[in-house]
Scaffold this motif. Structure first.
Motif, mmCIF file in Angstrom:
data_model
loop_
_atom_site.group_PDB
_atom_site.id
_atom_site.type_symbol
_atom_site.label_atom_id
_atom_site.label_comp_id
_atom_site.label_asym_id
_atom_site.label_seq_id
_atom_site.Cartn_x
_atom_site.Cartn_y
_atom_site.Cartn_z
ATOM 1 N N ALA A 129 0.735 -1.298 -0.033
ATOM 2 C CA ALA A 129 -0.033 -0.068 0.078
ATOM 3 C C ALA A 129 0.751 1.270 0.040
ATOM 4 N N LEU A 130 0.352 2.420 -0.396
ATOM 5 C CA LEU A 130 1.082 3.631 -0.551
ATOM 6 C C LEU A 130 0.245 4.524 0.652
ATOM 7 N N LEU A 131 1.432 5.312 1.461
ATOM 8 C CA LEU A 131 0.699 6.338 2.091
ATOM 9 C C LEU A 131 1.374 7.656 1.881
ATOM 10 N N PRO A 132 0.791 8.508 1.079
ATOM 11 C CA PRO A 132 1.396 9.888 0.724
ATOM 12 C C PRO A 132 1.090 10.672 1.998
ATOM 13 N N ILE A 133 2.020 11.604 2.410
ATOM 14 C CA ILE A 133 2.013 12.437 3.590
ATOM 15 C C ILE A 133 2.333 13.794 3.302
ATOM 16 N N ASP A 134 1.315 14.599 3.405
ATOM 17 C CA ASP A 134 1.260 16.075 3.138
ATOM 18 C C ASP A 134 2.527 16.653 3.358
ATOM 19 N N ARG A 135 3.352 17.355 2.238
ATOM 20 C CA ARG A 135 4.412 17.956 2.858
ATOM 21 C C ARG A 135 4.336 19.076 3.912
ATOM 22 N N ASP A 136 3.036 19.697 3.932
ATOM 23 C CA ASP A 136 2.698 20.746 4.547
ATOM 24 C C ASP A 136 2.302 20.120 6.244
ATOM 25 N N THR A 137 2.505 19.237 6.340
ATOM 26 C CA THR A 137 1.894 18.744 7.833
ATOM 27 C C THR A 137 2.837 19.185 8.973
ATOM 28 N N ILE A 138 2.378 19.720 9.719
ATOM 29 C CA ILE A 138 2.838 20.370 11.011
ATOM 30 C C ILE A 138 3.323 19.406 11.960
ATOM 31 N N SER A 152 8.507 8.614 11.088
ATOM 32 C CA SER A 152 8.325 7.582 12.004
ATOM 33 C C SER A 152 7.723 8.157 13.305
ATOM 34 N N GLU A 153 7.875 9.344 13.711
ATOM 35 C CA GLU A 153 7.552 9.638 14.998
ATOM 36 C C GLU A 153 5.832 10.129 14.738
ATOM 37 N N LEU A 154 5.791 10.765 13.804
ATOM 38 C CA LEU A 154 4.510 11.257 13.537
ATOM 39 C C LEU A 154 3.548 10.050 13.237
ATOM 40 N N GLY A 177 -4.066 -0.111 -2.450
ATOM 41 C CA GLY A 177 -4.440 1.297 -2.597
ATOM 42 C C GLY A 177 -3.528 2.060 -1.835
ATOM 43 N N THR A 178 -4.203 3.494 -2.003
ATOM 44 C CA THR A 178 -3.428 4.432 -1.533
ATOM 45 C C THR A 178 -4.149 5.077 -0.262
ATOM 46 N N PHE A 179 -3.507 5.085 0.804
ATOM 47 C CA PHE A 179 -4.365 5.461 2.022
ATOM 48 C C PHE A 179 -4.185 6.986 2.153
ATOM 49 N N GLU A 180 -5.067 7.603 3.051
ATOM 50 C CA GLU A 180 -5.110 9.095 3.360
ATOM 51 C C GLU A 180 -5.219 9.313 4.677
ATOM 52 N N ILE A 181 -4.426 10.314 5.110
ATOM 53 C CA ILE A 181 -4.395 11.050 6.645
ATOM 54 C C ILE A 181 -5.319 12.338 6.409
ATOM 55 N N GLY A 223 2.257 32.933 6.520
ATOM 56 C CA GLY A 223 1.536 32.871 5.176
ATOM 57 C C GLY A 223 1.741 31.665 4.180
ATOM 58 N N PHE A 224 2.514 30.478 5.206
ATOM 59 C CA PHE A 224 2.713 29.361 4.168
ATOM 60 C C PHE A 224 1.702 28.480 4.699
ATOM 61 N N ASN A 225 1.500 27.341 3.806
ATOM 62 C CA ASN A 225 0.412 26.381 3.996
ATOM 63 C C ASN A 225 0.866 25.403 5.017
ATOM 64 N N ALA A 226 -0.105 25.147 6.028
ATOM 65 C CA ALA A 226 0.073 24.306 7.092
ATOM 66 C C ALA A 226 -0.987 23.201 7.155
ATOM 67 N N PHE A 227 -0.589 21.952 7.284
ATOM 68 C CA PHE A 227 -1.500 20.962 7.272
ATOM 69 C C PHE A 227 -1.591 20.308 8.757
ATOM 70 N N TYR A 228 -2.514 20.270 9.425
ATOM 71 C CA TYR A 228 -2.935 19.511 10.599
ATOM 72 C C TYR A 228 -3.533 18.348 10.772
ATOM 73 N N PRO A 229 -3.016 17.104 10.810
ATOM 74 C CA PRO A 229 -3.765 16.039 10.694
ATOM 75 C C PRO A 229 -4.713 15.690 11.663
ATOM 76 N N ASN A 230 -5.896 15.169 11.276
ATOM 77 C CA ASN A 230 -6.848 14.711 12.130
ATOM 78 C C ASN A 230 -6.297 13.431 12.857
ATOM 79 N N LYS A 231 -6.405 13.591 14.316
ATOM 80 C CA LYS A 231 -5.988 12.609 15.189
ATOM 81 C C LYS A 231 -6.503 11.163 14.854
ATOM 82 N N ASP A 232 -7.901 11.225 14.835
ATOM 83 C CA ASP A 232 -8.570 9.911 14.487
ATOM 84 C C ASP A 232 -8.354 9.283 13.357
#
Length: 362
Positions: A132-141, A183-185, A318-322, A332-341
């Motif tokens: 499976a693939l897990l793309p992780i948003d580059r903007d993830t804080i 890994s820590e994320l 398939g491709t999984f999504e966080i 002013g830069f993009n920031a992505f905050y993952p939903n914990k659930d």
């Protein structure tokens, strides 16, 4: 530095000696590409730190799946080769990111390690013969370490995940630093190895397969007029780079839009790699050699032909999504905050089996 972090770094060093390979089947990315290139079996699948110990992920009792392999694929925004020498940034730049510092107009800045514009985790289940693939948003804080020129720890700050590559050396240490942050994320998931590619590697791979065919679904009029919306096009090498890299002047300008295009490109690329490998078993090795200088990896490519065939035959889950929320940060830069659930659910599905008790798995 905590004992856990020290242990993680030591594990990475030990793991580098393992014979692990990548399969060119791939994903290309923003300002770079991200390929699932050359993955294979480690010499010893018990050498990692996965155990049968029960852990709680989001309040759910789980045990690690027994034969999981994980490979981090990094597409950088670096043009040319990743092996070029650079000067080191200041400590301020290391800790807070080069974008937050200013330089005089006449001051030449030769330091450009680049950032991780595409970050994807390839997860292989050897027991079930799936991947499976897990793309992780580059903007993830998330928590990111900054390192000095010798790789020593300076500080940990909550910044964009893409900067984990920038605040190190632009080479192996940048890859390891990104691997540690990912890994820590993901609740300290063990990651076996990494591969990083410069954005010019897109052209190398596209050329090797003779061009990937895609349907243009976004407006590229401000980026590449030859990519006409609604048309199905066999991409030239230059077109491929625009298709998988460009964001600001394409479609709605979002990273999500670009990730969708990268996934479409990956599907077409995988098919062509499979066809070429069937005709020429040495094809993966040839591409591996073509990528010399454009790729930094902790893996060997000597057995990539056999591994490529194995990966191509595994069942694709398939491709999984966080999921999460995107907004602008204080600069002013993009920031992505993952939903914990959502994050917990993805981690459970990819890496664990849920259990009803300490003795019985579901």
């Amino acid at each position: 530095m905590s004992e856990g972090r020290k242990g993680f770094r030591e594990t990475i060093k030990q793991q580098k000696s393992a014979v692990i390979y990548l399969s060119i089947f791939a994903v290309i990315c923003i300002v770079g590409i991200l390929a699932i290139i050359f993955i294979g079996e480690p010499e010893d699948t018990t050498k990692n730190n996965r155990t049968d110990k029960i852990v709680k992920i989001g309040g759910v009792n789980c045990v690690p799946k027994p034969n999981i392999e994980t490979y981090l694929l990094i597409g950088t925004d670096v043009k040319g080769k990743l092996t070029a020498e650079t000067t080191q940034p200041t400590t301020e730049e290391k800790i807070y990111g080069a974008r937050e510092t200013t330089k005089k107009a006449d001051e030449k800045d030769t330091y450009n390690p680049g950032r991780a514009d595409v970050i994807t985790l390839l997860v292989i289940d050897r027991e079930k013969n799936t991947y499976a693939l897990l793309p992780i948003d580059r903007d993830t804080i998330t928590a990111v370490d900054s390192l000095d020129e010798n790789g020593n720890y300076l500080a940990t700050t909550d910044i964009q995940l893409s900067l984990a590559y920038e605040v190190a050396d632009g080479k192996e240490r940048s890859c390891e630093n990104t691997m540690k942050a990912v890994s820590e994320l993901l609740h300290d998931q063990y990651i076996d190895d990494y591969t990083a590619l410069s954005q010019d590697a897109i052209k190398v791979i596209n050329n090797a397969v003779g061009g990937v065919t895609v349907k243009i679904k976004d407006d590229f009029s401000d980026s590449d007029k030859s990519l006409k919306k609604g048309k199905t096009i066999k991409l030239s090498d230059d077109q491929a780079q625009h298709y998988v890299h460009d964001r600001m002047n394409v479609g709605d300008g979002s990273n999500e839009c670009r990730m969708r295009r990268q996934n479409e490109y990956m599907k077409g690329l995988k098919k062509l790699v499979g066809e070429k490998t069937d005709k020429n078993p040495k094809f993966p090795i040839e591409v591996y050699r073509d990528l010399d200088g454009y790729m930094i990896t902790s893996m060997s490519g000597s057995d990539s032909s056999k591994i490529t065939k194995a990966v191509l035959k595994n069942k694709y889950l398939g491709t999984f999504e966080i999921k999460g929320k995107s907004k602008k940060d204080d600069y002013g830069f993009n920031a992505f905050y993952p939903n914990k659930d959502s994050l917990n659910e993805v981690v459970r599905k990819l890496f664990y089996d849920e259990v009803d008790s300490e003795k019985n798995r579901k």
